[in-house]
Scaffold this motif. Sequence first.
Motif, PDB file in Angstrom:
ATOM      1  N   TYR A 119     -29.884  -1.359  -5.519  1.00 45.33           N
ATOM      2  CA  TYR A 119     -28.946  -2.179  -5.922  1.00 45.33           C
ATOM      3  C   TYR A 119     -29.251  -3.441  -6.843  1.00 45.33           C
ATOM      4  O   TYR A 119     -28.558  -3.828  -8.189  1.00 45.33           O
ATOM      5  N   VAL A 120     -29.921  -4.160  -6.531  1.00 46.94           N
ATOM      6  CA  VAL A 120     -30.580  -5.090  -7.211  1.00 46.94           C
ATOM      7  C   VAL A 120     -30.916  -4.392  -8.504  1.00 46.94           C
ATOM      8  O   VAL A 120     -31.046  -4.651  -9.864  1.00 46.94           O
ATOM      9  N   LEU A 121     -31.873  -3.354  -8.369  1.00 47.48           N
ATOM     10  CA  LEU A 121     -32.553  -2.427  -9.709  1.00 47.48           C
ATOM     11  C   LEU A 121     -31.520  -2.383 -10.545  1.00 47.48           C
ATOM     12  O   LEU A 121     -31.347  -2.053 -11.825  1.00 47.48           O
ATOM     13  N   ALA A 122     -30.396  -1.873  -9.695  1.00 40.87           N
ATOM     14  CA  ALA A 122     -29.163  -1.133 -10.675  1.00 40.87           C
ATOM     15  C   ALA A 122     -28.706  -2.442 -11.571  1.00 40.87           C
ATOM     16  O   ALA A 122     -28.272  -1.836 -13.144  1.00 40.87           O
ATOM     17  N   PHE A 245     -17.791  -1.561  -7.259  1.00 37.53           N
ATOM     18  CA  PHE A 245     -17.734  -2.822  -5.781  1.00 37.53           C
ATOM     19  C   PHE A 245     -17.036  -3.634  -5.867  1.00 37.53           C
ATOM     20  O   PHE A 245     -16.930  -4.787  -4.516  1.00 37.53           O
ATOM     21  N   LEU A 246     -15.718  -3.852  -6.514  1.00 31.79           N
ATOM     22  CA  LEU A 246     -14.435  -4.083  -6.146  1.00 31.79           C
ATOM     23  C   LEU A 246     -12.971  -3.602  -6.587  1.00 31.79           C
ATOM     24  O   LEU A 246     -12.257  -3.281  -6.678  1.00 31.79           O
ATOM     25  N   PRO A 247     -12.776  -2.869  -5.256  1.00 30.97           N
ATOM     26  CA  PRO A 247     -12.082  -1.400  -5.245  1.00 30.97           C
ATOM     27  C   PRO A 247     -10.815  -2.327  -5.269  1.00 30.97           C
ATOM     28  O   PRO A 247      -9.848  -1.498  -5.665  1.00 30.97           O
ATOM     29  N   ILE A 248     -10.401  -3.394  -5.164  1.00 40.37           N
ATOM     30  CA  ILE A 248      -8.512  -4.012  -5.370  1.00 40.37           C
ATOM     31  C   ILE A 248      -9.082  -4.759  -6.673  1.00 40.37           C
ATOM     32  O   ILE A 248      -7.987  -4.178  -6.939  1.00 40.37           O
ATOM     33  N   VAL A 249      -9.633  -5.736  -6.532  1.00 46.51           N
ATOM     34  CA  VAL A 249      -9.871  -6.586  -7.756  1.00 46.51           C
ATOM     35  C   VAL A 249     -10.034  -5.922  -9.251  1.00 46.51           C
ATOM     36  O   VAL A 249      -9.634  -5.541  -9.965  1.00 46.51           O
ATOM     37  N   GLY A 250     -11.404  -4.812  -8.807  1.00 50.24           N
ATOM     38  CA  GLY A 250     -11.311  -3.552  -9.935  1.00 50.24           C
ATOM     39  C   GLY A 250     -10.420  -2.825 -10.403  1.00 50.24           C
ATOM     40  O   GLY A 250     -10.399  -2.736 -11.662  1.00 50.24           O
TER      41      GLY A 250
END
Length: 368
Positions: A119-122, A245-250
Motif C-alpha cells: 500500500y505504501v508503494l502504491a 479507501f474512504l467508503p462513505i466520505v469518498g
Amino acid sequence: MQPFEPQPSDQAGRQADPYAQQGGWVPAQNTPAASYAQQYTSGSYPSAPPAAYPAPYGSYPGVPVPPAPPQRQPRGLSPFGLPARHSWEIPMLVVVVVLTAFAYLIALVLLATGNFDQYVLAFAAAPLLLWFGRGVNYASQRVNGVKMSPTQFPEGYQMVVDAAARFGMAKVPDAYVVLGNGQINAFASGHGFRRYVVVYSDLFEIGGAAREPDALAFIIGHEVGHIAAGHTSYWRQLGMFLVPFLPIVGNSLIRAQEYTADNHGFCNRHTGASAAMGTLAAGKYMNRLVGFDEMADRAAVEKGFFVWMVNALSSHPVLTWRMWALRDRSRHGKLFLRPAPPAGAGVPAGGYASSYGQVPASPPKSAL
C-alpha cells in the motif's frame, strides 16, 4: 494534464485548458430574465421549455430544447441556464484532497524510513500508476471502440457536439461506442490533453429511430458534463486517489459529482431525464413501462438504516433519490438524508398512470 506534457499558454502565461468553458456565446434575444430563475418543484416536472425557446435542436427537429446559454449566464438547476455544480461537491472534494495529501505524506515518510508494504508503494507511485492506467484505458477505446463521427453513429456524434457547445466547451471530446454485452453503462475519462466519452452499445440502442433519442441525449450530456465540470482531470483524480479507501466520505464525493453531471444532462436535454432513468431502472426494452413519478415518490417513503447504508456506500445516488432530484429542480439532490415531501403531497387523485397492457419497446431490426 499529465506531467512533462507541454500545453499552450494563455496571454497571462498560464497553461490553457483546451476543454475549459468559453464565454463567446451571443446573448439570446428577447429572453425574459424570469425564465432563468424559474424553479421546478415536485409534481411540476417540465415537459417542454417556455415559448421563448422555440428553436429545434440538433439532429431531431421539433424537439423543444433550450438553446445555447448566453454569455455569463448564471448557473442553476433549471434547463434554461448553465448547469449548477452540486452544493456538496467542492466541500467533499476539499476533505478528500486533504486526506489524500496526508496519505501521500505518510507513505513518503514510511518509504524514507524503510517501513513500507504494497500500500505504501502504491501511494508513493500513485502519479505514475494513474498516468499509466489512464493511458491504457484511452488506448483501449482507440483500438477497440467505434469512434463516433459524421459517418459512424452520426446521431450520437451530433449529440456530443451539441452538448459540448451547450456547456461552452472550447473542444469537443472524442466519443466511442463499445460492445456492451448486456451492460447498461457509459463513462467519461481522459489522458493527456484528450477527453473522451464511452457509451456501451446496449445503452446506445435506446437512441435508435422510434425509440428514445432524448434519453440518449440526456446520458451523453451527463457524460460530457463530467468533462465540462473537470471530473476527468488528471490532477483532480490524483487528489482523489484515496477515494477507494474512504467508503462513505469518498463515495459521497462521487455521488455529488454524479448529481453535478445529472444537472448537465438535464440542461442538455431535460426531456430525456425520465426515459434515461427508466432505462437505468428496467433496461433498454422495458424503460417505457417505468412510472417516473411513482418511482420518484418512493424516495420519501423508503426509509430505514439499510436504505441509508445502501446510498451511503454507493458511487451513484440510488435511483429513487436521483429521480426525485431530477423532478424537483428547486433544490440540489440529497446526498445523505432522504428527501422530505412537501406538505400535502401524496398519491395524485386517481392514482398513477398505469403501464398495464403496454408492450416493451421492440428490439432494433437487424440490418443483415
